[in-house]
Design a protein around this motif. Structure first.
Motif, PDB file in Angstrom:
ATOM      1  N   PHE A 170     -43.385 -86.663 -68.800  1.00 46.26           N
ATOM      2  CA  PHE A 170     -44.522 -86.089 -69.517  1.00 46.26           C
ATOM      3  C   PHE A 170     -44.970 -87.005 -70.648  1.00 46.26           C
ATOM      4  O   PHE A 170     -46.167 -87.126 -70.927  1.00 46.26           O
ATOM      5  CB  PHE A 170     -44.161 -84.707 -70.063  1.00 46.26           C
ATOM      6  N   LEU A 171     -44.028 -87.649 -71.320  1.00 45.79           N
ATOM      7  CA  LEU A 171     -44.380 -88.567 -72.401  1.00 45.79           C
ATOM      8  C   LEU A 171     -45.162 -89.768 -71.882  1.00 45.79           C
ATOM      9  O   LEU A 171     -46.124 -90.225 -72.497  1.00 45.79           O
ATOM     10  CB  LEU A 171     -43.114 -89.050 -73.120  1.00 45.79           C
ATOM     11  N   LEU A 172     -44.784 -90.275 -70.718  1.00 50.87           N
ATOM     12  CA  LEU A 172     -45.395 -91.487 -70.187  1.00 50.87           C
ATOM     13  C   LEU A 172     -46.726 -91.235 -69.487  1.00 50.87           C
ATOM     14  O   LEU A 172     -47.644 -92.060 -69.568  1.00 50.87           O
ATOM     15  CB  LEU A 172     -44.431 -92.159 -69.202  1.00 50.87           C
ATOM     16  N   PHE A 173     -46.868 -90.074 -68.838  1.00 45.63           N
ATOM     17  CA  PHE A 173     -48.019 -89.879 -67.957  1.00 45.63           C
ATOM     18  C   PHE A 173     -49.014 -88.814 -68.409  1.00 45.63           C
ATOM     19  O   PHE A 173     -50.091 -88.710 -67.822  1.00 45.63           O
ATOM     20  CB  PHE A 173     -47.536 -89.524 -66.541  1.00 45.63           C
ATOM     21  N   GLY A 174     -48.713 -88.042 -69.436  1.00 49.96           N
ATOM     22  CA  GLY A 174     -49.671 -86.991 -69.766  1.00 49.96           C
ATOM     23  C   GLY A 174     -49.513 -86.380 -71.137  1.00 49.96           C
ATOM     24  O   GLY A 174     -49.643 -85.155 -71.281  1.00 49.96           O
ATOM     25  N   PHE A 175     -49.260 -87.187 -72.165  1.00 46.93           N
ATOM     26  CA  PHE A 175     -49.034 -86.623 -73.497  1.00 46.93           C
ATOM     27  C   PHE A 175     -50.293 -86.773 -74.335  1.00 46.93           C
ATOM     28  O   PHE A 175     -50.804 -87.878 -74.526  1.00 46.93           O
ATOM     29  CB  PHE A 175     -47.863 -87.326 -74.179  1.00 46.93           C
ATOM     30  N   HIS A 176     -50.812 -85.639 -74.857  1.00 40.58           N
ATOM     31  CA  HIS A 176     -52.049 -85.638 -75.633  1.00 40.58           C
ATOM     32  C   HIS A 176     -51.776 -85.074 -77.023  1.00 40.58           C
ATOM     33  O   HIS A 176     -51.525 -83.869 -77.178  1.00 40.58           O
ATOM     34  CB  HIS A 176     -53.116 -84.785 -74.941  1.00 40.58           C
ATOM     35  N   THR A 177     -51.860 -85.906 -78.027  1.00 38.03           N
ATOM     36  CA  THR A 177     -51.566 -85.459 -79.393  1.00 38.03           C
ATOM     37  C   THR A 177     -52.608 -84.462 -79.904  1.00 38.03           C
ATOM     38  O   THR A 177     -52.324 -83.682 -80.816  1.00 38.03           O
ATOM     39  CB  THR A 177     -51.497 -86.662 -80.354  1.00 38.03           C
ATOM     40  N   ARG A 178     -53.810 -84.474 -79.305  1.00 41.44           N
ATOM     41  CA  ARG A 178     -54.863 -83.562 -79.770  1.00 41.44           C
ATOM     42  C   ARG A 178     -54.471 -82.091 -79.600  1.00 41.44           C
ATOM     43  O   ARG A 178     -54.998 -81.217 -80.312  1.00 41.44           O
ATOM     44  CB  ARG A 178     -56.165 -83.823 -79.016  1.00 41.44           C
ATOM     45  N   ASN A 179     -53.573 -81.818 -78.670  1.00 42.04           N
ATOM     46  CA  ASN A 179     -53.171 -80.423 -78.437  1.00 42.04           C
ATOM     47  C   ASN A 179     -52.478 -79.805 -79.645  1.00 42.04           C
ATOM     48  O   ASN A 179     -52.410 -78.577 -79.764  1.00 42.04           O
ATOM     49  CB  ASN A 179     -52.242 -80.335 -77.225  1.00 42.04           C
ATOM     50  N   PHE A 180     -51.974 -80.639 -80.529  1.00 44.62           N
ATOM     51  CA  PHE A 180     -51.258 -80.137 -81.706  1.00 44.62           C
ATOM     52  C   PHE A 180     -52.217 -79.855 -82.868  1.00 44.62           C
ATOM     53  O   PHE A 180     -51.803 -79.296 -83.886  1.00 44.62           O
ATOM     54  CB  PHE A 180     -50.193 -81.143 -82.147  1.00 44.62           C
ATOM     55  N   GLU A 181     -53.486 -80.248 -82.716  1.00 49.74           N
ATOM     56  CA  GLU A 181     -54.449 -80.081 -83.810  1.00 49.74           C
ATOM     57  C   GLU A 181     -55.596 -79.153 -83.432  1.00 49.74           C
ATOM     58  O   GLU A 181     -56.051 -78.344 -84.250  1.00 49.74           O
ATOM     59  CB  GLU A 181     -55.019 -81.444 -84.210  1.00 49.74           C
ATOM     60  N   HIS A 182     -56.086 -79.283 -82.205  1.00 55.93           N
ATOM     61  CA  HIS A 182     -57.206 -78.456 -81.750  1.00 55.93           C
ATOM     62  C   HIS A 182     -56.704 -77.113 -81.220  1.00 55.93           C
ATOM     63  O   HIS A 182     -55.533 -76.780 -81.336  1.00 55.93           O
ATOM     64  CB  HIS A 182     -58.000 -79.208 -80.681  1.00 55.93           C
ATOM     65  N   PHE A 183     -57.609 -76.357 -80.629  1.00 54.29           N
ATOM     66  CA  PHE A 183     -57.276 -75.076 -79.995  1.00 54.29           C
ATOM     67  C   PHE A 183     -56.589 -74.112 -80.966  1.00 54.29           C
ATOM     68  O   PHE A 183     -55.612 -73.468 -80.647  1.00 54.29           O
ATOM     69  CB  PHE A 183     -56.383 -75.293 -78.764  1.00 54.29           C
ATOM     70  N   GLY A 184     -57.091 -74.068 -82.199  1.00 52.25           N
ATOM     71  CA  GLY A 184     -56.555 -73.127 -83.181  1.00 52.25           C
ATOM     72  C   GLY A 184     -55.641 -73.737 -84.208  1.00 52.25           C
ATOM     73  O   GLY A 184     -55.127 -73.037 -85.080  1.00 52.25           O
ATOM     74  N   GLY A 185     -55.396 -75.033 -84.125  1.00 52.59           N
ATOM     75  CA  GLY A 185     -54.526 -75.691 -85.084  1.00 52.59           C
ATOM     76  C   GLY A 185     -53.066 -75.652 -84.692  1.00 52.59           C
ATOM     77  O   GLY A 185     -52.691 -75.142 -83.634  1.00 52.59           O
ATOM     78  N   PHE A 186     -52.215 -76.201 -85.567  1.00 54.06           N
ATOM     79  CA  PHE A 186     -50.797 -76.339 -85.255  1.00 54.06           C
ATOM     80  C   PHE A 186     -50.076 -74.992 -85.236  1.00 54.06           C
ATOM     81  O   PHE A 186     -49.180 -74.767 -84.435  1.00 54.06           O
ATOM     82  CB  PHE A 186     -50.128 -77.260 -86.275  1.00 54.06           C
ATOM     83  N   MET A 187     -50.475 -74.071 -86.129  1.00 48.49           N
ATOM     84  CA  MET A 187     -49.803 -72.774 -86.215  1.00 48.49           C
ATOM     85  C   MET A 187     -50.833 -71.649 -86.103  1.00 48.49           C
ATOM     86  O   MET A 187     -51.104 -70.938 -87.072  1.00 48.49           O
ATOM     87  CB  MET A 187     -49.017 -72.678 -87.528  1.00 48.49           C
ATOM     88  N   PRO A 188     -51.411 -71.456 -84.912  1.00 52.57           N
ATOM     89  CA  PRO A 188     -52.513 -70.501 -84.759  1.00 52.57           C
ATOM     90  C   PRO A 188     -52.122 -69.043 -84.999  1.00 52.57           C
ATOM     91  O   PRO A 188     -52.956 -68.217 -85.341  1.00 52.57           O
ATOM     92  CB  PRO A 188     -52.969 -70.719 -83.313  1.00 52.57           C
ATOM     93  N   MET A 189     -50.850 -68.689 -84.781  1.00 47.59           N
ATOM     94  CA  MET A 189     -50.414 -67.299 -84.973  1.00 47.59           C
ATOM     95  C   MET A 189     -49.649 -67.112 -86.275  1.00 47.59           C
ATOM     96  O   MET A 189     -49.084 -66.046 -86.523  1.00 47.59           O
ATOM     97  CB  MET A 189     -49.523 -66.831 -83.812  1.00 47.59           C
ATOM     98  N   GLY A 190     -49.611 -68.147 -87.110  1.00 45.40           N
ATOM     99  CA  GLY A 190     -48.917 -68.050 -88.383  1.00 45.40           C
ATOM    100  C   GLY A 190     -47.403 -68.034 -88.241  1.00 45.40           C
ATOM    101  O   GLY A 190     -46.853 -68.181 -87.147  1.00 45.40           O
ATOM    102  N   SER A 191     -46.733 -67.850 -89.369  1.00 42.00           N
ATOM    103  CA  SER A 191     -45.266 -67.859 -89.372  1.00 42.00           C
ATOM    104  C   SER A 191     -44.693 -66.683 -88.591  1.00 42.00           C
ATOM    105  O   SER A 191     -43.613 -66.779 -88.010  1.00 42.00           O
ATOM    106  CB  SER A 191     -44.741 -67.831 -90.806  1.00 42.00           C
ATOM    107  N   ALA A 192     -45.426 -65.556 -88.551  1.00 42.64           N
ATOM    108  CA  ALA A 192     -44.931 -64.392 -87.804  1.00 42.64           C
ATOM    109  C   ALA A 192     -44.799 -64.721 -86.323  1.00 42.64           C
ATOM    110  O   ALA A 192     -43.871 -64.262 -85.649  1.00 42.64           O
ATOM    111  CB  ALA A 192     -45.868 -63.204 -87.994  1.00 42.64           C
ATOM    112  N   GLY A 193     -45.726 -65.521 -85.789  1.00 43.55           N
ATOM    113  CA  GLY A 193     -45.639 -65.930 -84.391  1.00 43.55           C
ATOM    114  C   GLY A 193     -44.432 -66.793 -84.121  1.00 43.55           C
ATOM    115  O   GLY A 193     -43.774 -66.663 -83.077  1.00 43.55           O
ATOM    116  N   VAL A 194     -44.107 -67.683 -85.065  1.00 42.79           N
ATOM    117  CA  VAL A 194     -42.919 -68.546 -84.928  1.00 42.79           C
ATOM    118  C   VAL A 194     -41.656 -67.697 -84.874  1.00 42.79           C
ATOM    119  O   VAL A 194     -40.767 -67.930 -84.039  1.00 42.79           O
ATOM    120  CB  VAL A 194     -42.845 -69.547 -86.104  1.00 42.79           C
ATOM    121  N   LEU A 195     -41.574 -66.708 -85.750  1.00 43.59           N
ATOM    122  CA  LEU A 195     -40.385 -65.855 -85.798  1.00 43.59           C
ATOM    123  C   LEU A 195     -40.298 -64.948 -84.575  1.00 43.59           C
ATOM    124  O   LEU A 195     -39.212 -64.723 -84.031  1.00 43.59           O
ATOM    125  CB  LEU A 195     -40.405 -65.013 -87.075  1.00 43.59           C
ATOM    126  N   LYS A 196     -41.439 -64.423 -84.136  1.00 41.52           N
ATOM    127  CA  LYS A 196     -41.446 -63.565 -82.960  1.00 41.52           C
ATOM    128  C   LYS A 196     -40.949 -64.325 -81.730  1.00 41.52           C
ATOM    129  O   LYS A 196     -40.196 -63.787 -80.914  1.00 41.52           O
ATOM    130  CB  LYS A 196     -42.853 -63.030 -82.704  1.00 41.52           C
TER     131      LYS A 196
END
Length: 516
Positions: free
Chosen positions: A158-184
């Motif tokens: 996956f790193l060599l053939f299909g890694f897109h750093t934009r996925n970590f910034e777009h589509f709602g940002g890095f933490m779209p559901m907030g800290s509650a989503g991380v804990l859930k």
């Protein structure tokens, strides 16, 4: 290999998707936080397993520190959870096998044919364990080595053939559901479920050659490997997703075979083929491991005197608790029907097994007072801090599972009490065991109430806002922890262990089991 084989199962095949559903790219924090939490709990069990290297240690530890009531409730929870894991892994195999045999899995549930295939797998897990611990070890070691290769290969592909750093910034940002989503995600997406396997070495300690040395090593090393592996898998999974995968948002992203589906999207057909093959092998290996552990939990409960004696019967030639295995097999087959899908079961199982973690920290600190003369090959530094923190973390993980899952699990624990009362009266168990376990019953009731009025889950009252609700759970857990530590008693098991190590008694329970 037993612990690592328990960790690398269906969790790596599904966990990254469901964690991303709950937390987006920030799901990597869910794996790191969950791994750190389990590592603290693992350190507690490392010390306990070096002191008391017996089969079904999770049940035996509280028997030494508090007696039969606490050990029964913990054993009841573990037995229910472990039984269910075997069914989960069989269903995970079948879900991925749908690639080769269409018609096993439709939508989000198994078909009648899929349930039948899962039942055949459960029987296969049983037969491998039936032939004893040597047969189990031989099969599990080979499976685990293969299981480890595939996630590592997927990482690099996956790193060599299909890694897109934009996925970590777009589509709602890095933490779209907030800290509650991380804990859930830690509790309900399969994060904790994936790490639960570390305790397999604890449950099998009674059959190890050098348990005082090898079991603590197995616990710590397997958890560390699991944390690194799962965190990296989450990163490459998020990075390999396409805009089409994310067009409906993180929460609505759906895949029947997450890593294999992404591999095919990237044009990596060869990797998808290997992933579908591994997806049959990995959960199968974990199913074999949990089948081994479940019967030993029943064995330990029977040894404590708070479970049907039939579970303690050992096969005269193979040395396995054969009657317990047969009963567990029947239950595993029954459990396949009401939960026809991996994600239907994982939240319930995670809560049930994590609940059993709360006894370890209490037992570890309590035995430093009531069992100070016991042989202690490993003394974990800072246990006075690690134990209460581990207890609070376990409580929070249970709470994060949310209502009604927590309610279902915790109420099920209370439902087991009539069974204990029967064994208590049948065997005339000491009254002080009940007094030593009152704290746990009150703790159970407290957690049920907090789950119902808190902010996690569905249908709750939300009377205490986030994150104040977490502080209340932590404070209440701390009270329960020190109440539990101070409720510890000098049990008959502690006295026997001290006499045995001083050469004044017969062989230990571990030696007796090994000889049997």
């Amino acid at each position: 290999m037993a612990s690592l084989g328990g960790i690398i199962g269906s969790g790596w095949l599904f966990g990254s998707l469901f964690a991303a559903n709950d937390a987006g790219p920030a799901a990597v924090f869910s794996w790191l936080i969950g791994g750190f939490a389990v590592l603290l709990i693992g350190l507690v069990y490392a010390e306990l397993s070096s002191m008391i290297p017996e089969s079904g240690g999770i049940v035996r530890f509280p028997q030494y520190s508090h007696g039969s009531l606490v050990s029964f409730i913990m054993g009841w929870a573990a037995w229910i959870g472990y039984c269910t894991v075997t069914s989960i892994e069989a269903e995970a195999v079948t879900q991925y096998a749908n690639y080769y045999i269409p018609g096993l899995y439709v939508g989000k549930t198994l078909t009648p044919l899929g349930i039948l295939v899962s039942a055949v797998l459960v029987i296969a897990f049983f037969l491998i364990n039936w032939y004893g611990v040597r047969a189990f070890a031989a099969v599990n070691t080979r499976l685990t080595m293969f299981k480890f290769v595939m996630p590592v290969l997927t990482l690099f592909a996956f790193l060599l053939f299909g890694f897109h750093t934009r996925n970590f910034e777009h589509f709602g940002g890095f933490m779209p559901m907030g800290s509650a989503g991380v804990l859930k995600a830690i509790a309900t997406a399969g994060v904790i479920f994936a790490f639960l396997g570390f305790r397999q070495s604890v449950d099998l300690a009674g059959e190890a050659r050098n348990p005082q040395r090898d079991v603590p090593r197995a616990i710590v090393v397997s958890i560390l490997i699991g944390v690194v592996l799962y965190a990296l898998l989450q990163i490459v999974f998020v990075g390999a997703l396409t805009p089409a995968d994310l067009k409906a948002g993180w929460a609505n992203m759906s895949m029947s075979s997450p890593f294999a589906d992404v591999a095919m999207t990237l044009g990596l057909g060869w990797l998808a083929f290997l992933l579908f093959f591994d997806a049959v092998i990995s959960p199968a290996g974990t199913g074999i491991v949990y089948t081994a552990s479940t019967c030993r939990i029943g064995y330990a409960l029977a040894q404590n005197g708070s479970w049907p004696r039939v579970f303690s019967l050992l096969h005269p030639k193979r040395g396995v608790p054969y009657m317990g295995m047969i009963i567990n097999l029947i239950i595993n087959l029954i459990l396949l029907a009401p939960f026809p899908g991996w994600n239907k079961l994982v939240g319930v199982v995670s809560s049930a097994i994590v609940f059993t973690y709360v006894a370890g920290p209490v037992a570890a600190l309590s035995l430093r007072r009531t069992g100070r003369e016991m042989n202690r090959p490993l003394t974990v530094k800072g246990m006075g801090l690690i134990a209460p923190v581990a207890f609070i973390i376990a409580s929070l993980i249970i709470y994060w599972s949310g209502w009604p899952t927590t309610g279902e699990v915790l109420i099920t624990m209370l439902i087991g009490l009539p069974f204990y009362i029967y064994f208590y009266r049948r065997d005339k168990l000491p009254a002080e065991h009940v007094k030593a376990g009152i704290w746990l019953v009150i703790y159970l009731i407290f957690m049920i109430i907090m789950s119902y009025i808190g902010t996690f889950g569905k249908g709750e009252l939300k009377l205490i806002p986030y994150p104040l609700d977490m502080l209340v759970v932590a404070a209440g857990s701390l009270v329960a922890f020190y109440w539990g530590v101070n409720s510890g008693i000098v049990t008959a098991e502690v006295n026997t262990a001290v006499r045995t190590q001083n050469g004044d008694a017969g062989m230990s329970g571990k030696t007796a089991h090994a000889r049997a």
